[in-house]
Structures are given as C-alpha cells and as structure tokens.
Scaffold this motif. Structure first.
Motif, PDB file in Angstrom:
ATOM      1  N   UNK A 130       0.827  -1.210   0.000  1.00  0.00           N
ATOM      2  CA  UNK A 130       0.000   0.000   0.000  1.00  0.00           C
ATOM      3  C   UNK A 130       0.860   1.257   0.000  1.00  0.00           C
ATOM      4  N   UNK A 131       1.979   1.228   0.727  1.00  0.00           N
ATOM      5  CA  UNK A 131       2.885   2.378   0.734  1.00  0.00           C
ATOM      6  C   UNK A 131       3.500   2.589  -0.647  1.00  0.00           C
ATOM      7  N   UNK A 164      -7.272  12.121  -5.784  1.00  0.00           N
ATOM      8  CA  UNK A 164      -7.524  10.758  -6.253  1.00  0.00           C
ATOM      9  C   UNK A 164      -6.639   9.740  -5.538  1.00  0.00           C
ATOM     10  N   UNK A 165      -5.330   9.971  -5.382  1.00  0.00           N
ATOM     11  CA  UNK A 165      -4.520   8.971  -4.677  1.00  0.00           C
ATOM     12  C   UNK A 165      -5.001   8.712  -3.248  1.00  0.00           C
ATOM     13  N   UNK A 214      -9.910   3.367  -0.379  1.00  0.00           N
ATOM     14  CA  UNK A 214     -10.637   2.229  -0.937  1.00  0.00           C
ATOM     15  C   UNK A 214      -9.864   0.930  -0.738  1.00  0.00           C
ATOM     16  N   UNK A 215      -8.575   0.942  -1.010  1.00  0.00           N
ATOM     17  CA  UNK A 215      -7.757  -0.267  -0.858  1.00  0.00           C
ATOM     18  C   UNK A 215      -7.679  -0.678   0.610  1.00  0.00           C
ATOM     19  N   UNK A 230      -9.375  -4.191   5.176  1.00  0.00           N
ATOM     20  CA  UNK A 230     -10.023  -4.378   6.472  1.00  0.00           C
ATOM     21  C   UNK A 230     -11.200  -5.349   6.393  1.00  0.00           C
ATOM     22  N   UNK A 231     -11.981  -5.236   5.323  1.00  0.00           N
ATOM     23  CA  UNK A 231     -13.114  -6.154   5.145  1.00  0.00           C
ATOM     24  C   UNK A 231     -12.599  -7.588   5.043  1.00  0.00           C
ATOM     25  N   UNK A 232     -11.545  -7.800   4.270  1.00  0.00           N
ATOM     26  CA  UNK A 232     -10.982  -9.146   4.157  1.00  0.00           C
ATOM     27  C   UNK A 232     -10.387  -9.617   5.477  1.00  0.00           C
ATOM     28  N   UNK A 233      -9.731  -8.719   6.195  1.00  0.00           N
ATOM     29  CA  UNK A 233      -9.136  -9.099   7.474  1.00  0.00           C
ATOM     30  C   UNK A 233     -10.198  -9.524   8.480  1.00  0.00           C
ATOM     31  N   UNK A 234     -11.384  -8.934   8.403  1.00  0.00           N
ATOM     32  CA  UNK A 234     -12.476  -9.315   9.302  1.00  0.00           C
ATOM     33  C   UNK A 234     -13.213 -10.540   8.768  1.00  0.00           C
TER      34      UNK A 234
END
Length: 68
Positions: A11-12, A28-29, A35-36, A41-45
């Motif tokens: 991500x960095x 935009x960045x 968004x990423x 976070x959704x996947x981690x949960x």
C-alpha cells in the motif's frame, strides 16, 4: 503478521506511485488508498469470522422471511 507487513509495504508503494504534485489531479490517490485499505479491512475481518458471519446472516434472514 507477515502478510500484514507485506500488505502495508504494498500500500505504501502504491501510494508513492500514485502521488503526483499536479494540482489538477485532486485527491484521487487519497481516495484510492482509502478504498484499498477498506477492502483490506473487510478481508481481514471476513476471513477469520466467515462462518460466524454467514450463520448470523442466514439466521437473521430466516427469522425475517419465515411466515408463521
């Protein structure tokens, strides 16, 4: 913890590639990073609690849609 470190580094790197000093680009960045990170976070949960979430949603929908 290793996948988290890899994701943070990726991500960095993405943020560094998307960063541009052009004032016409807006923020935009920043929105891409938000968004990423939200998807991460959704996947981690979702990954460790998938079965519990599916059971809870199925039970809730079953109690709402059942006709008595």
């Amino acid at each position: 913890m290793r996948p988290y470190a890899y994701l943070t580094a990726a991500l960095a790197a993405l943020a560094a590639r998307l960063h541009d000093d052009d004032p016409e680009r807006g923020d935009v960045p920043g929105w891409v990073m938000i968004t990423v990170m939200t998807a991460a976070l959704v996947l981690a949960i979702l990954i460790p609690f998938r079965e519990a979430i599916v059971t809870a949603v199925t039970t809730a929908l079953g109690s709402v849609t059942s006709v008595q």
